[in-house]
Design an enzyme around this catalytic site. Structure first.
Site, PDB file in Angstrom:
ATOM      1  N   VAL A 165       0.640  -1.255  -0.398  1.00 54.01           N
ATOM      2  CA  VAL A 165       0.040   0.594   0.180  1.00 54.01           C
ATOM      3  C   VAL A 165       0.650   1.306  -0.194  1.00 54.01           C
ATOM      4  O   VAL A 165       0.750   1.824  -0.873  1.00 54.01           O
ATOM      5  CB  VAL A 165      -1.313  -0.099   1.293  1.00 54.01           C
ATOM      6  N   GLU A 166       1.856   1.163   0.546  1.00 53.68           N
ATOM      7  CA  GLU A 166       2.886   2.553   1.578  1.00 53.68           C
ATOM      8  C   GLU A 166       3.754   2.940  -0.991  1.00 53.68           C
ATOM      9  O   GLU A 166       3.520   3.945  -1.301  1.00 53.68           O
ATOM     10  CB  GLU A 166       3.697   1.875   2.052  1.00 53.68           C
ATOM     11  N   THR A 167       4.395   1.832  -1.343  1.00 51.48           N
ATOM     12  CA  THR A 167       4.486   2.273  -1.914  1.00 51.48           C
ATOM     13  C   THR A 167       4.925   1.408  -3.346  1.00 51.48           C
ATOM     14  O   THR A 167       5.664   0.950  -3.973  1.00 51.48           O
ATOM     15  CB  THR A 167       6.290   2.028  -1.365  1.00 51.48           C
ATOM     16  N   TYR A 224      -7.355   2.695   5.205  1.00 49.94           N
ATOM     17  CA  TYR A 224      -6.052   2.328   5.264  1.00 49.94           C
ATOM     18  C   TYR A 224      -5.129   1.011   6.184  1.00 49.94           C
ATOM     19  O   TYR A 224      -5.528   0.272   5.397  1.00 49.94           O
ATOM     20  CB  TYR A 224      -4.417   3.247   6.075  1.00 49.94           C
TER      21      TYR A 224
END
Length: 381
Positions: free
Chosen positions: A160-162, A357
């Site tokens: 999800v982050e990168t 998230y």
């Protein structure tokens, strides 16, 4: 029509159609050089202007009163050489793009979990997640054994982050943090946000000194988050670990360090090893809305299953006896989804304070796990 006449007509027709391309007259004869149409030189291609200005512009931050006071405090508190800090600050640039990107989105469409999840849990992330898991299975297993955080959760967060290191950010961290620390846009909590970014700026200087790197070399997001797991500098100081044992912490290039650091962060923020099984359970709610006061009670699990049932919350599957929070995932004009979430779900919200998230981390991790199992069966692994 005689055959000879037909052939001549066809030749003339073909010559006429191709005259421009072949530079011939209408009878099919090549034109002499003096009559050839000169090709116009191609216009020079305009250099593409990047959508985001990552470089920013020079301003003399050292002339700003608040910056000077900050540097005085940091020099005294942390033992930095004041003159060196001033020299460093002359190389820092103002990045207006960071200011614009940090602004909250204007009021518009209502929140929509289904639309959000389609962006975060897509085939690109799932395929990349399977590859990342396969390439880092040893580190993921070791992190699960040491910290008790399942591999699918770590994989979900980094995805999800990168997208597993594909999108780690192109801003110089020192530029972004200095800009936001002293020129945060007008907002209800502007002063608090500026204090937060000043703390992160100080942490960046400390981290650079501790690790022996040039603080200007750190690249990250518009908010100053770094590496595959997008740790803020203070989190790097507190929670990042040298999980590959090479004597340094590298969240940008070492997936092993990123994996260990994500697990260490979650443990420090309330992850409970003993709570096995799903983190969330789908639920229905009664129309009397006696359950409504249980919403938005902080990012924590507070209620026993019996309390939730008494208030009109009915889980689709009976959950284990532990504490839960009631999570609402809005779907725009469609009905809101309700879930019971345990303490480990709320540990993920400490990474990013959003139900959307945390749920996307859970769902992406699950999707990658299923895809990996399916590919393993298909290939006979």
């Amino acid at each position: 029509m005689p055959m000879k006449t037909l052939i001549t007509a066809l030749l003339l027709s073909a010559a006429t159609l191709s005259a421009t391309a072949a530079q011939v007259d209408r009878y099919g004869y090549t034109l002499p050089p003096s009559m050839q149409k000169k090709k116009k030189p191609a216009a020079p291609k305009k250099k593409a202007v990047p959508a985001i200005d990552y470089v920013g512009e020079y301003v003399n931050f050292g002339d700003w009163k608040e910056v000077r006071a900050f540097l005085d405090d940091v020099a005294t508190r942390d033992g930095f050489d004041r003159a060196e800090l001033n020299t460093l600050m002359t190389q820092v640039r103002y990045v207006d793009a960071a200011v614009q990107l940090v602004k909250p989105a204007p009021p518009g469409k209502p929140k929509n979990w289904q639309a959000y999840s389609k962006l975060m849990i897509d085939p690109v992330r799932i395929d990349a997640g399977v590859k990342f898991w396969n390439e880092n299975s040893e580190a993921l297993s070791r992190a699960e054994s040491l910290y008790g955080v399942p591999a699918e959760i770590v994989v979900g967060i980094i995805g999800v982050e990168t997208v597993y290191g594909r999108n780690t950010g192109r801003f110089r961290v020192l530029d972004a943090l200095t800009t936001l620390a002293f020129s945060y846009p007008e907002a209800p909590q502007r002063r608090e946000r500026m204090e937060f970014f000043r703390g992160e700026l100080e942490a960046t200087l400390l981290f650079a000194r501790q690790t022996g790197i040039d603080p200007l070399s750190l690249k990250g997001s518009f908010a100053g988050a770094v590496g595959m797991p997008q740790f803020m500098p203070s989190s790097m100081m507190k929670y990042a670990v040298d999980f590959d044992g090479n004597g340094k912490i590298d969240l940008l290039n070492s997936s092993t360090d990123a994996i260990g650091s994500v697990a260490a962060f979650l443990i420090a923020h309330g992850w409970q090893r003993e709570q096995g099984g799903p983190l969330v359970y789908a639920a229905a709610v009664s129309p009397n809305r006696a359950w409504e006061p249980m919403l938005n009670q902080g990012l924590a699990a507070k209620y026993r299953p019996q309390e939730l049932t008494a208030a009109g919350v009915t889980p689709a599957v009976a959950p284990p006896e532990q504490l839960y929070g009631l999570v609402d995932l809005q779907n725009g004009a469609e009905p809101t989804e309700y879930w019971l979430a345990n303490a480990n779900f709320f540990a993920i919200t400490q990474y990013n304070r959003s139900y959307f998230y945390a749920m996307s981390v859970v769902e992406l991790g699950r999707a990658v796990k299923l895809a990996r199992a399916a590919s393993g069966i298909a290939s006979g692994m």
